[in-house]
Design an enzyme around this catalytic site. Structure first.
Site: not given
Lengths: 257, 213
Positions: A12, A131
């Protein structure tokens, strides 16, 4: 002789720095994505994924520079996701040296974008990231729906049908994250992973919830995933990628060792 | 200093191939080029490609680069990668039926679907990831262990008419030709530029190859 299952560490990146508390012992700059990517490559990562979580548009160039640097010395497939909304965004990432891009919320707001992207650049570089969150009650048949904005915003879109639609539109791969499991370290949502993987023809990457090496193996054996993605277990140097691969191989999974 | 030209016909990720070639042999002059004269002057030529074959052939025919590749194929070491391998064959069943360059005689076909392995497990298409490559003797495999894993991503594969041009096979689940060698031409279905150490070794071998077998 057969195709190996893949381990994909995910970084990330916020404003050009790796976040999620990286604690490597022998790395000079613990938050430098280029150094971490180098290390994962040495340890035998099969691919590397960068998720750009930079909030401001102006700082988006930083991820391009990260990809350029990594691509000039790490020769395994690189995927970049986060903020990919236009064909021009994709072109910039591919020109920087990325091999694939992950499209998430832009696919939800405009599914045709996935089709245009696959036609322009080829399905092999279009990963649709989805997601999913369970919305059924315990006494009902399993049902998962697509969420955006880090799991906060419901879309009402049923997950299995969505995955099939995205493959029809040209997705070459599905990156499936369980929002129920993400960050919990309880393991992948295996019924979800299996349901999606068995529903589509393209490879599925399982993501969300890895807390140990058995979780990775379970994702492949029970979840039928073609690849497993994890961040924190590698960032915190709890396990090396080599250890993870050896463990998966010891459970009978074909790996590149 | 020797030179290698990576053919730029507006398709494919040329930058990663150029970066890998440069890393594999820092002393070599690596150029990404569309100019036929520059391609014909280079010592070696790499013909890359990703995407759909119809677009690829259109771009080659419109730019006149198909004639250049045919000329290169007769004169100097040529490395075809992925779609750049498939385009060397006679035709492909992708996009209906698409004529290839016809430099290597044979056909390009899709993996039959549904695809299952010998245990009945469903196999995904595209064939994506690291698979083992069973080599036949050829100078481009120098210093690469037998059955090394290379990175693949494709849904179509080549079937050459003359089996003697097969330079390697991979199983998915049946054996298919993942590398072809014909005189000064070598072509691979996998991506050496994305196959870490063994891929760089193959590129290095190509950059030192005189085109003789």
């Amino acid at each position: 002789m057969s195709l190996a299952k893949r381990i994909i560490p995910c970084l990330d990146v916020d404003n050009g720095r790796v976040v999620k508390g990286v604690k490597f012992v022998d790395i000079r700059d613990a938050g430098d994505p280029v150094e971490i990517a180098r290390r994962y490559d040495r340890e035998g990562a099969d691919e590397i994924t960068f998720l750009d979580i930079t909030a401001t548009h102006d700082n988006r160039d930083t991820i391009v520079h990260v990809v350029e640097q990594v691509a000039s010395e790490v020769f395994i497939p690189l995927t970049v996701g986060g903020g990919i909304r236009t064909l021009d965004d994709i072109r910039r990432m591919l020109n920087a040296g990325a091999d694939k891009v992950g499209i998430n919320s832009a696919a939800v707001s405009n599914p045709e974008f996935v089709r245009e992207a696959a036609q322009r650049f080829g399905s092999q570089c279009i990963v649709v990231a989805m997601d999913a969150k369970k919305v059924s009650q315990p006494n009902e048949a399993d049902r998962w729906e697509i969420f955006t904005h880090g799991g906060r915003k419901a879309t009402g879109i049923e997950a299995i049908g969505w995955a099939k639609k995205m493959v029809d539109y040209g997705a070459g791969e599905i990156l499936l994250t369980s929002m129920d499991r993400d960050g919990t370290r309880e393991g992948f949502d295996l019924p979800l992973t299996r349901a999606i993987s068995e529903a589509v023809t393209v490879p599925v990457i399982a993501s969300g919830g890895v807390g140990g090496l058995d979780h990775l193996a379970d994702g492949v054996i029970e979840g039928k995933a073609d690849a497993v993605l994890a961040a924190s277990i590698f960032h915190f140097a709890e396990y090396t990628i080599q250890q993870a691969k050896e463990h998966m191989a010891s459970r009978g999974i074909e790996m590149r060792l | 200093m020797s030179s290698v030209a990576v053919i730029d016909y507006g398709m494919g990720n040329l930058h990663s191939i150029a970066k890998a070639l440069q890393h594999a042999a820092p002393e070599v002059d690596v150029q990404i080029v569309a100019d036929p004269d520059v391609i014909l002057q280079a010592d070696r030529v790499v013909f890359p490609g990703v995407g759909a074959i119809r677009d690829c052939m259109q771009a080659l025919n419109q730019s006149g680069l198909s004639a250049v590749i045919r000329k290169v194929a007769k004169t100097k070491p040529l490395l075809g990668i992925c779609l750049g391998m498939q385009a060397l064959l006679t035709d492909s069943e992708e996009n209906g039926s698409t004529q290839g360059l016809g430099i290597i005689s044979g056909h390009v076909v899709h993996f039959s679907e549904p695809l299952t392995d010998h245990h009945g497990n469903h196999l995904k298409v595209p064939h994506m990831g690291w698979n083992q490559v069973r080599q036949m003797p050829h100078p481009l495999w120098r210093n690469i262990p037998q059955d090394s894993r290379f990175y693949f991503v494709h849904s179509y594969y080549a079937i050459p008419d003359d089996r003697s041009v097969v330079a390697a096979t991979t199983e998915y689940p049946e054996a298919f030709s993942c590398a072809l060698a014909q005189d000064n031409i070598f072509a691979v279905q996998f991506h050496p530029e994305k196959s870490q150490a063994v891929g760089l070794q193959l590129l290095n071998n190509f950059l030192h190859w005189d085109g003789q077998v």
